[in-house]
Design an enzyme around this catalytic site. Structure first.
Site, PDB file in Angstrom:
ATOM      1  CB  ILE A  83       0.976   5.870   3.230  1.00 17.75           C
ATOM      2  CG1 ILE A  83       2.520   5.622   3.482  1.00 17.75           C
ATOM      3  CG2 ILE A  83       0.470   4.671   3.965  1.00 17.75           C
ATOM      4  CD1 ILE A  83       2.967   5.988   4.861  1.00 17.75           C
ATOM      5  CB  CYS A  84      -2.835   3.403  -0.604  1.00 20.55           C
ATOM      6  SG  CYS A  84      -4.867   3.291  -0.878  1.00 20.55           S
ATOM      7  CG  MET A  85      -3.740   3.433   6.507  1.00 23.13           C
ATOM      8  SD  MET A  85      -2.216   2.991   7.429  1.00 23.13           S
ATOM      9  CE  MET A  85      -1.682   4.455   7.882  1.00 23.13           C
TER      10      MET A  85
ATOM     11  CG  HIS B 151      -9.633   4.889  -2.061  1.00 27.04           C
ATOM     12  ND1 HIS B 151     -10.042   3.730  -2.114  1.00 27.04           N
ATOM     13  CD2 HIS B 151      -8.304   4.983  -2.213  1.00 27.04           C
ATOM     14  CE1 HIS B 151      -9.251   2.758  -2.123  1.00 27.04           C
ATOM     15  NE2 HIS B 151      -7.968   3.624  -2.288  1.00 27.04           N
TER      16      HIS B 151
ATOM     17  CG  PHE C  13      -1.900  -1.239   1.329  1.00 29.65           C
ATOM     18  CD1 PHE C  13      -2.670  -1.514   0.355  1.00 29.65           C
ATOM     19  CD2 PHE C  13      -1.759  -2.302   2.322  1.00 29.65           C
ATOM     20  CE1 PHE C  13      -3.644  -2.769   0.253  1.00 29.65           C
ATOM     21  CE2 PHE C  13      -2.354  -2.960   2.513  1.00 29.65           C
ATOM     22  CZ  PHE C  13      -3.454  -3.432   1.446  1.00 29.65           C
TER      23      PHE C  13
END
Length: 261
Positions: A188-190, A248, A181
């Site tokens: 950072i894909c969070m 998202h 991620f």
């Protein structure tokens, strides 16, 4: 005219003037009866026919003009712009106190075996370097770091002035990581780092530990081959993060099965 005649004329004229000076009173009118009561004596004592009473005084056209040089007791209503400025200052003070408290607490607990350590960037409390020393030792990423003798994962955390009511921006500086991620530029894909997933109750420590779990879950590994066109930098990381947030927000975040926590 003889002397007697003159005297008669003068007497008649005097009599005429005396009669005209008298004021005829209405029939039945009586002279007011004087009283010696204490109230009457007090009233007569302080009564001044030539005195000016408050009602007889001049009336100001603009009563507020006499207080032009004084500060008004009731403050003027603030505009929306003033309220926003006050709120911004107030929120900044909250964020400053919160970050100083968390930074000092982490500094006091830092030891040689700490999972991560922190330091300020140019003494700016709103910008931190975080060194993540420990992740799951059985993960592929931990194995790669041991083989390549990489002591830690260096993270760059930037806190907005609205913190803790807005999430910080966090990116990876080194090493360059594939998968896990971690996106282009070190973004950072969070979900926790987005306005939708952030909560003001989250601490910096919980955010770092969440990243440590997420990067292992995403099967991250150290990139063995250097790619000059994909080097980590702040500008690319910020652009990548904005794009993934828009994506998202449009399609939603995938919720993992309960078995995976």
């Amino acid at each position: 005219m003889s002397t007697k005649s003159k005297e008669k004329v003068v007497a008649a004229i005097r009599k005429l003037f005396r009669s005209s000076d008298k004021i005829a009173e209405p029939e039945g009118a009586r002279e007011p009866v004087a009283t010696n009561s204490p109230s009457r004596r007090l009233l007569n004592r302080h009564h001044r026919p030539d005195a000016v009473t408050p009602m007889d005084g001049p009336i100001l056209e603009n009563p507020d003009s006499t207080h032009a040089d004084r500060s008004c007791f009731f403050k003027a209503k603030k505009s929306a712009k003033d309220n926003n400025e006050c709120k911004a200052v107030y929120d900044k003070d909250i964020g400053l106190r919160r970050l100083m408290k968390e930074f000092n607490r982490i500094q006091r607990t830092q030891r040689g075996d700490s999972a991560f350590t922190v330091e300020l960037v140019n003494d700016n409390v709103f910008e931190w370097f975080v060194r993540l020393h420990k992740i799951d030792p059985d993960s592929k990423l931990a194995t790669d770091m041991r083989e390549l003798k990489i002591p830690h994962i260096l993270l760059h955390v930037i806190f907005p002035k609205e913190f803790p009511f807005a999430p910080p921006f966090m990116r990876v500086i080194s090493p360059r990581i594939d998968q896990g991620f971690v996106m282009h530029g070190g973004a950072i894909c969070m979900e926790l780092l987005t306005p939708r997933g952030w909560c003001c109750a989250y601490s910096v420590e919980s955010m770092i530990m969440q990243f440590a779990a997420s990067v292992v879950k995403g099967q991250a590994q150290v990139a063995r081959v250097s790619k000059p066109n994909k080097e980590y930098n702040r500008q690319l990381a910020e652009e990548t993060f904005k794009n993934l947030v828009r994506t998202h927000e449009k399609y939603g975040w995938v919720t993992p099965p309960l078995a995976e926590g």
